[in-house]
Design a protein around this motif. Sequence first.
Motif, PDB file in Angstrom:
ATOM      1  N   SER A   1       0.828  -1.211   0.000  1.00 42.17           N
ATOM      2  CA  SER A   1       0.000   0.000   0.000  1.00 42.17           C
ATOM      3  C   SER A   1       0.854   1.249   0.000  1.00 42.17           C
ATOM      4  O   SER A   1       1.955   1.276   0.568  1.00 42.17           O
ATOM      5  N   GLY A   2       0.308   2.304  -0.615  1.00 44.98           N
ATOM      6  CA  GLY A   2       0.904   3.624  -0.505  1.00 44.98           C
ATOM      7  C   GLY A   2       0.748   4.158   0.907  1.00 44.98           C
ATOM      8  O   GLY A   2      -0.065   3.681   1.702  1.00 44.98           O
ATOM      9  N   THR A   3       1.506   5.199   1.221  1.00 49.86           N
ATOM     10  CA  THR A   3       1.582   5.679   2.608  1.00 49.86           C
ATOM     11  C   THR A   3       0.300   6.352   3.085  1.00 49.86           C
ATOM     12  O   THR A   3       0.077   6.462   4.294  1.00 49.86           O
ATOM     13  N   SER A   4      -0.566   6.806   2.176  1.00 50.84           N
ATOM     14  CA  SER A   4      -1.819   7.413   2.624  1.00 50.84           C
ATOM     15  C   SER A   4      -2.681   6.406   3.372  1.00 50.84           C
ATOM     16  O   SER A   4      -3.555   6.789   4.152  1.00 50.84           O
ATOM     17  N   GLY A   5      -2.440   5.114   3.150  1.00 52.52           N
ATOM     18  CA  GLY A   5      -3.177   4.089   3.868  1.00 52.52           C
ATOM     19  C   GLY A   5      -2.915   4.095   5.358  1.00 52.52           C
ATOM     20  O   GLY A   5      -3.704   3.555   6.136  1.00 52.52           O
ATOM     21  N   ALA A   6      -1.807   4.721   5.781  1.00 52.90           N
ATOM     22  CA  ALA A   6      -1.472   4.789   7.205  1.00 52.90           C
ATOM     23  C   ALA A   6      -2.123   5.973   7.889  1.00 52.90           C
ATOM     24  O   ALA A   6      -1.938   6.171   9.096  1.00 52.90           O
ATOM     25  N   GLY A   7      -2.896   6.766   7.151  1.00 52.32           N
ATOM     26  CA  GLY A   7      -3.579   7.908   7.741  1.00 52.32           C
ATOM     27  C   GLY A   7      -2.781   9.190   7.629  1.00 52.32           C
ATOM     28  O   GLY A   7      -1.616   9.202   7.230  1.00 52.32           O
TER      29      GLY A   7
ATOM     30  N   THR B   1       6.034   7.059   8.757  1.00 47.30           N
ATOM     31  CA  THR B   1       5.506   7.474   7.458  1.00 47.30           C
ATOM     32  C   THR B   1       6.000   8.853   7.030  1.00 47.30           C
ATOM     33  O   THR B   1       5.475   9.433   6.081  1.00 47.30           O
ATOM     34  N   LEU B   2       7.001   9.387   7.712  1.00 46.38           N
ATOM     35  CA  LEU B   2       7.621  10.629   7.257  1.00 46.38           C
ATOM     36  C   LEU B   2       8.299  10.407   5.910  1.00 46.38           C
ATOM     37  O   LEU B   2       8.755   9.302   5.600  1.00 46.38           O
ATOM     38  N   PHE B   3       8.412  11.471   5.124  1.00 43.33           N
ATOM     39  CA  PHE B   3       8.983  11.358   3.776  1.00 43.33           C
ATOM     40  C   PHE B   3      10.355  10.685   3.804  1.00 43.33           C
ATOM     41  O   PHE B   3      10.631   9.765   3.026  1.00 43.33           O
TER      42      PHE B   3
ATOM     43  N   VAL C   1      10.225   6.916   4.371  1.00 47.20           N
ATOM     44  CA  VAL C   1       9.556   6.094   3.369  1.00 47.20           C
ATOM     45  C   VAL C   1      10.235   6.174   2.010  1.00 47.20           C
ATOM     46  O   VAL C   1      10.349   5.167   1.292  1.00 47.20           O
ATOM     47  N   HIS C   2      10.694   7.359   1.642  1.00 43.37           N
ATOM     48  CA  HIS C   2      11.273   7.563   0.318  1.00 43.37           C
ATOM     49  C   HIS C   2      12.463   6.637   0.064  1.00 43.37           C
ATOM     50  O   HIS C   2      13.325   6.465   0.927  1.00 43.37           O
TER      51      HIS C   2
ATOM     52  N   PRO D   1       6.713   3.283  -1.224  1.00 43.51           N
ATOM     53  CA  PRO D   1       7.058   4.711  -1.198  1.00 43.51           C
ATOM     54  C   PRO D   1       6.283   5.501  -2.251  1.00 43.51           C
ATOM     55  O   PRO D   1       6.859   6.218  -3.067  1.00 43.51           O
ATOM     56  N   ILE D   2       4.954   5.351  -2.243  1.00 45.58           N
ATOM     57  CA  ILE D   2       4.076   6.106  -3.132  1.00 45.58           C
ATOM     58  C   ILE D   2       2.935   6.680  -2.297  1.00 45.58           C
ATOM     59  O   ILE D   2       2.692   6.242  -1.171  1.00 45.58           O
ATOM     60  N   ASP D   3       2.228   7.670  -2.843  1.00 48.95           N
ATOM     61  CA  ASP D   3       1.149   8.314  -2.103  1.00 48.95           C
ATOM     62  C   ASP D   3      -0.066   7.413  -1.930  1.00 48.95           C
ATOM     63  O   ASP D   3      -0.591   7.261  -0.833  1.00 48.95           O
ATOM     64  N   ARG D   4      -0.545   6.855  -3.031  1.00 46.34           N
ATOM     65  CA  ARG D   4      -1.810   6.124  -2.991  1.00 46.34           C
ATOM     66  C   ARG D   4      -1.766   4.947  -3.952  1.00 46.34           C
ATOM     67  O   ARG D   4      -1.105   4.977  -4.970  1.00 46.34           O
ATOM     68  N   GLY D   5      -2.496   3.909  -3.586  1.00 43.50           N
ATOM     69  CA  GLY D   5      -2.550   2.710  -4.412  1.00 43.50           C
ATOM     70  C   GLY D   5      -2.273   1.465  -3.601  1.00 43.50           C
ATOM     71  O   GLY D   5      -1.522   1.495  -2.620  1.00 43.50           O
TER      72      GLY D   5
END
Length: 351
Positions: free
Chosen positions: A184-190, A197-199, A202-203, A242-246
């Motif tokens: 999952s992308g990191t937006s899944g963590a809220g 989940t800091l940049f 994760v990056h 390391p992606i926003d969403r998906g």
Amino acid sequence: MSAGIPVGLVGVTGYAGMELARILSGHDSMELVRVTSRSDAGKKLSDIYPFLLDMPLGKLEITMPDVEDLAKSCKLVFLAVPHKTAMDIGGRLRDMGVKVVDLSADFRIRDREIYEQWYKVDHTREDLLPEAVYGLPEFYREKVRDAMIVANPGCYPTSAILALHPVLSEGVVETEGIVIDSKSGTSGAGRGAKVGTLFCEVHDSFKAYGLTTHRHTPEIEQELGVAAGESMTVSFNTHLLPIDRGILSTTYTNLKPGVSPQHVRTLFEKAYGNERWVRVFPEGSLPETRWVRGTMFCDIGFVVDQRTGRLIIVSAIDNLCRGASGQAVANANLMLGLDIEKGLEMAPFMP
């Protein structure tokens, strides 16, 4: 133009709330009349979401959660709040005759004891569990239409259940030994600030988390058990991309003897040939997260490994849209007597 059906949103400041605001800003049959947040009450919606600047919805004032006001003002309320909070607010709204789409896990698990085992809190509205409908429209569409409470599915479960349902319901794979490997992308963590989940954390990295303990496990096993007609135990393993969403889920199953790739394809086409939002990919092509970004699509591809006898299924969804807010709007459309696709015909964000 007449106003749309009045709806409310409790918990507007998270990613699910943000996505709901985005979708409802273009929905011509629902009008968002109440948005609530304890931390941002008193602000306009455009103050926290500048993408709504100069749009009518952006002028809506954020208020403190008030169940009686929501009940007086809304025909339906979306709950984008943490588990435990949702069962309280959702239960009270249901008692007042208001329809509820709950994006938390509070009404997804039909067995109270299993819910309490995985979520470590008491379920105070067990009386509503039998009537809450699991909101995966491909399988529960007609029940959703008549529901007062819909339990919006989790993001990971949506990708896993849609991938496995056709082959489990037709009995062509073994029910034991199924492995669901999901990313999952990191937006899944809220949206809350967390070190993990800091940049910079994760990056340019990739990691597993929640192995053997992820709370979506019982939800997946519950619905796969319905498909298979027997109790299910699966190995569900999650990873952070390391992606926003998906979400991309790769599922490993063992085919029963004599089942051909052509028969598997026939089963997927039979199951989803008339479903607008499930796309079965042709042979030789597999899904990618970028092709579903910002949409309701669940893309499915598969490969039969003749050497090992495995059927490997790949599914991709957008965790915020199909995996949360878009699916919530689809369920609300059905509950309010609207076309299920209303407000949800969106092309993917590209590139």
